[in-house]
Scaffold this motif. Sequence first.
Motif, PDB file in Angstrom:
ATOM      1  N   ILE A 186       0.854  -1.202   0.000  1.00  0.00           N
ATOM      2  CA  ILE A 186       0.000   0.000   0.000  1.00  0.00           C
ATOM      3  C   ILE A 186       0.881   1.240   0.000  1.00  0.00           C
ATOM      4  O   ILE A 186       1.819   1.340   0.794  1.00  0.00           O
ATOM      5  CB  ILE A 186      -0.903   0.040   1.261  1.00  0.00           C
ATOM      6  CG1 ILE A 186      -1.695  -1.261   1.394  1.00  0.00           C
ATOM      7  CG2 ILE A 186      -1.869   1.225   1.195  1.00  0.00           C
ATOM      8  CD1 ILE A 186      -2.480  -1.347   2.694  1.00  0.00           C
TER       9      ILE A 186
ATOM     10  N   LEU B 214      -5.394   6.496   0.616  1.00  0.00           N
ATOM     11  CA  LEU B 214      -6.372   7.577   0.808  1.00  0.00           C
ATOM     12  C   LEU B 214      -7.629   7.356  -0.031  1.00  0.00           C
ATOM     13  O   LEU B 214      -8.720   7.720   0.376  1.00  0.00           O
ATOM     14  CB  LEU B 214      -5.735   8.930   0.517  1.00  0.00           C
ATOM     15  CG  LEU B 214      -4.918   9.397   1.730  1.00  0.00           C
ATOM     16  CD1 LEU B 214      -3.774  10.295   1.341  1.00  0.00           C
ATOM     17  CD2 LEU B 214      -5.835  10.101   2.735  1.00  0.00           C
TER      18      LEU B 214
ATOM     19  N   ALA C  24      -8.808   4.299  -0.831  1.00  0.00           N
ATOM     20  CA  ALA C  24      -9.520   3.174  -0.216  1.00  0.00           C
ATOM     21  C   ALA C  24     -10.109   3.531   1.144  1.00  0.00           C
ATOM     22  O   ALA C  24     -10.878   2.758   1.704  1.00  0.00           O
ATOM     23  CB  ALA C  24      -8.591   1.970  -0.074  1.00  0.00           C
ATOM     24  N   LEU C  25      -9.753   4.704   1.659  1.00  0.00           N
ATOM     25  CA  LEU C  25     -10.323   5.154   2.926  1.00  0.00           C
ATOM     26  C   LEU C  25     -11.853   5.196   2.837  1.00  0.00           C
ATOM     27  O   LEU C  25     -12.551   5.011   3.839  1.00  0.00           O
ATOM     28  CB  LEU C  25      -9.766   6.544   3.275  1.00  0.00           C
ATOM     29  CG  LEU C  25     -10.166   7.178   4.599  1.00  0.00           C
ATOM     30  CD1 LEU C  25      -9.800   6.276   5.768  1.00  0.00           C
ATOM     31  CD2 LEU C  25      -9.481   8.531   4.769  1.00  0.00           C
TER      32      LEU C  25
ATOM     33  N   THR D  11     -13.751   3.028   1.794  1.00  0.00           N
ATOM     34  CA  THR D  11     -14.359   1.752   2.185  1.00  0.00           C
ATOM     35  C   THR D  11     -14.400   1.588   3.703  1.00  0.00           C
ATOM     36  O   THR D  11     -15.095   0.703   4.200  1.00  0.00           O
ATOM     37  CB  THR D  11     -13.540   0.564   1.615  1.00  0.00           C
ATOM     38  OG1 THR D  11     -12.222   0.595   2.189  1.00  0.00           O
ATOM     39  CG2 THR D  11     -13.433   0.628   0.103  1.00  0.00           C
TER      40      THR D  11
ATOM     41  N   GLN E 215     -12.217   0.361   5.659  1.00  0.00           N
ATOM     42  CA  GLN E 215     -11.605  -0.866   6.188  1.00  0.00           C
ATOM     43  C   GLN E 215     -10.629  -0.544   7.317  1.00  0.00           C
ATOM     44  O   GLN E 215      -9.863   0.403   7.228  1.00  0.00           O
ATOM     45  CB  GLN E 215     -10.831  -1.599   5.088  1.00  0.00           C
ATOM     46  CG  GLN E 215     -11.707  -2.137   3.995  1.00  0.00           C
ATOM     47  CD  GLN E 215     -10.856  -2.652   2.844  1.00  0.00           C
ATOM     48  OE1 GLN E 215     -10.400  -3.768   2.853  1.00  0.00           O
ATOM     49  NE2 GLN E 215     -10.631  -1.811   1.861  1.00  0.00           N
TER      50      GLN E 215
ATOM     51  N   GLU F 252      -7.916  -2.023   8.287  1.00  0.00           N
ATOM     52  CA  GLU F 252      -6.485  -2.090   7.940  1.00  0.00           C
ATOM     53  C   GLU F 252      -6.022  -0.776   7.312  1.00  0.00           C
ATOM     54  O   GLU F 252      -4.906  -0.317   7.543  1.00  0.00           O
ATOM     55  CB  GLU F 252      -6.233  -3.244   6.956  1.00  0.00           C
ATOM     56  CG  GLU F 252      -6.317  -4.633   7.576  1.00  0.00           C
ATOM     57  CD  GLU F 252      -7.746  -5.162   7.673  1.00  0.00           C
ATOM     58  OE1 GLU F 252      -8.677  -4.449   7.236  1.00  0.00           O
ATOM     59  OE2 GLU F 252      -7.919  -6.281   8.182  1.00  0.00           O
ATOM     60  N   ILE F 253      -6.880  -0.167   6.483  1.00  0.00           N
ATOM     61  CA  ILE F 253      -6.540   1.098   5.825  1.00  0.00           C
ATOM     62  C   ILE F 253      -6.450   2.224   6.863  1.00  0.00           C
ATOM     63  O   ILE F 253      -5.548   3.061   6.821  1.00  0.00           O
ATOM     64  CB  ILE F 253      -7.593   1.447   4.744  1.00  0.00           C
ATOM     65  CG1 ILE F 253      -7.570   0.412   3.603  1.00  0.00           C
ATOM     66  CG2 ILE F 253      -7.398   2.858   4.207  1.00  0.00           C
ATOM     67  CD1 ILE F 253      -6.335   0.467   2.734  1.00  0.00           C
TER      68      ILE F 253
ATOM     69  N   LEU G  69      -5.717   1.907  10.030  1.00  0.00           N
ATOM     70  CA  LEU G  69      -4.489   1.692  10.806  1.00  0.00           C
ATOM     71  C   LEU G  69      -3.282   2.198  10.027  1.00  0.00           C
ATOM     72  O   LEU G  69      -2.432   2.914  10.556  1.00  0.00           O
ATOM     73  CB  LEU G  69      -4.299   0.192  11.082  1.00  0.00           C
ATOM     74  CG  LEU G  69      -5.105  -0.426  12.207  1.00  0.00           C
ATOM     75  CD1 LEU G  69      -4.960  -1.945  12.174  1.00  0.00           C
ATOM     76  CD2 LEU G  69      -4.622   0.116  13.547  1.00  0.00           C
ATOM     77  N   PHE G  70      -3.235   1.813   8.737  1.00  0.00           N
ATOM     78  CA  PHE G  70      -2.108   2.198   7.882  1.00  0.00           C
ATOM     79  C   PHE G  70      -2.007   3.717   7.804  1.00  0.00           C
ATOM     80  O   PHE G  70      -0.928   4.293   7.971  1.00  0.00           O
ATOM     81  CB  PHE G  70      -2.290   1.591   6.485  1.00  0.00           C
ATOM     82  CG  PHE G  70      -1.210   1.970   5.511  1.00  0.00           C
ATOM     83  CD1 PHE G  70      -0.083   1.180   5.366  1.00  0.00           C
ATOM     84  CD2 PHE G  70      -1.322   3.123   4.732  1.00  0.00           C
ATOM     85  CE1 PHE G  70       0.922   1.528   4.474  1.00  0.00           C
ATOM     86  CE2 PHE G  70      -0.323   3.481   3.840  1.00  0.00           C
ATOM     87  CZ  PHE G  70       0.800   2.681   3.711  1.00  0.00           C
TER      88      PHE G  70
END
Lengths: 140, 147
Positions: B101, B107, B109-110, B112, B114, B116-117, B119-120
């Motif tokens: 990623i 940014l 995919a934010l 969605t 999710q 994991e995103i 956290l990342f």
Amino acid sequence: MENFTPWSALAGGALLGLSAVILLLFRGRIAGISGILSGLFTPHKEDTSWRVLFLVGMMLGAAILLPMGFSIAKVPQGSTLLYVLAGLLVGIGTKLGNGCTSGHGICGMGRFSVRSVVATVVFMGVAILVVLLREQLGWF
Amino acid sequence: MNRVIALLAGILFGMGMVVSQMVDPAKVMGFLNISGNWDPSLAFVMGGALLVFSPCYHLFIKPRQTAISGEVLKVPTTTAIDKPLIIGASLFGLGWGLAGICPGPALTALVTGQQEILLFLAAMAGGQLLVIGWSKLRVRAMQRASS
């Protein structure tokens, strides 16, 4: 190479290039995502709204396409530690090195900046090496 | 108008991320994994972007004094191939290789939501803040040393 999708890759890439042209030509700003985000942490007058609008636009662009047959794949479920560590490294690295795949890889290389070519070769080389070590040696 | 431009550029960028599938870490990993079932798509994304950006930059932007809005063309002027560039690019490559990623896909995919995103991105913002804080401390230390 059965996963290779040359046409959607080229079309998507062209949209990224067009976005970068519009932002630079009309607003004088580089479409480098890590820099657009980190600029929010050292706010200057008249410098915040375009950043927020661009970032909101990115999500909006995705949201517009989702009902039209496009999808966003789910991120593989990994450990919390993996995503935090990866995010931390990407944050430190892009701030220190002044750019990521978009800023150096597209805008910088497109301007024929040697600095950006070097950065792109280094981050891509290291990322390939990390994946190679994991695949071949089973590290991490 | 200026605000519409920023939003429009963002929308096109987010669409590019989705159309090219760069929001899919598996797709990015398919490119980075040269020893497996290699997927050259990411190179074509970069190629498509460069085919549009590079000629437009050299023909229409470079000759200009200012942006169409009248604002300064904030094109980087640094040319040094220095330690921060190499160390920074290496650390970024390390993080990119670990999760597949990078900032643009994260940014996008934010949207969605999710976990994991999230956290990342939180960690990524934290990492940027660390560097900003550290360089401020260094500037202050240098000022103190010279005064």
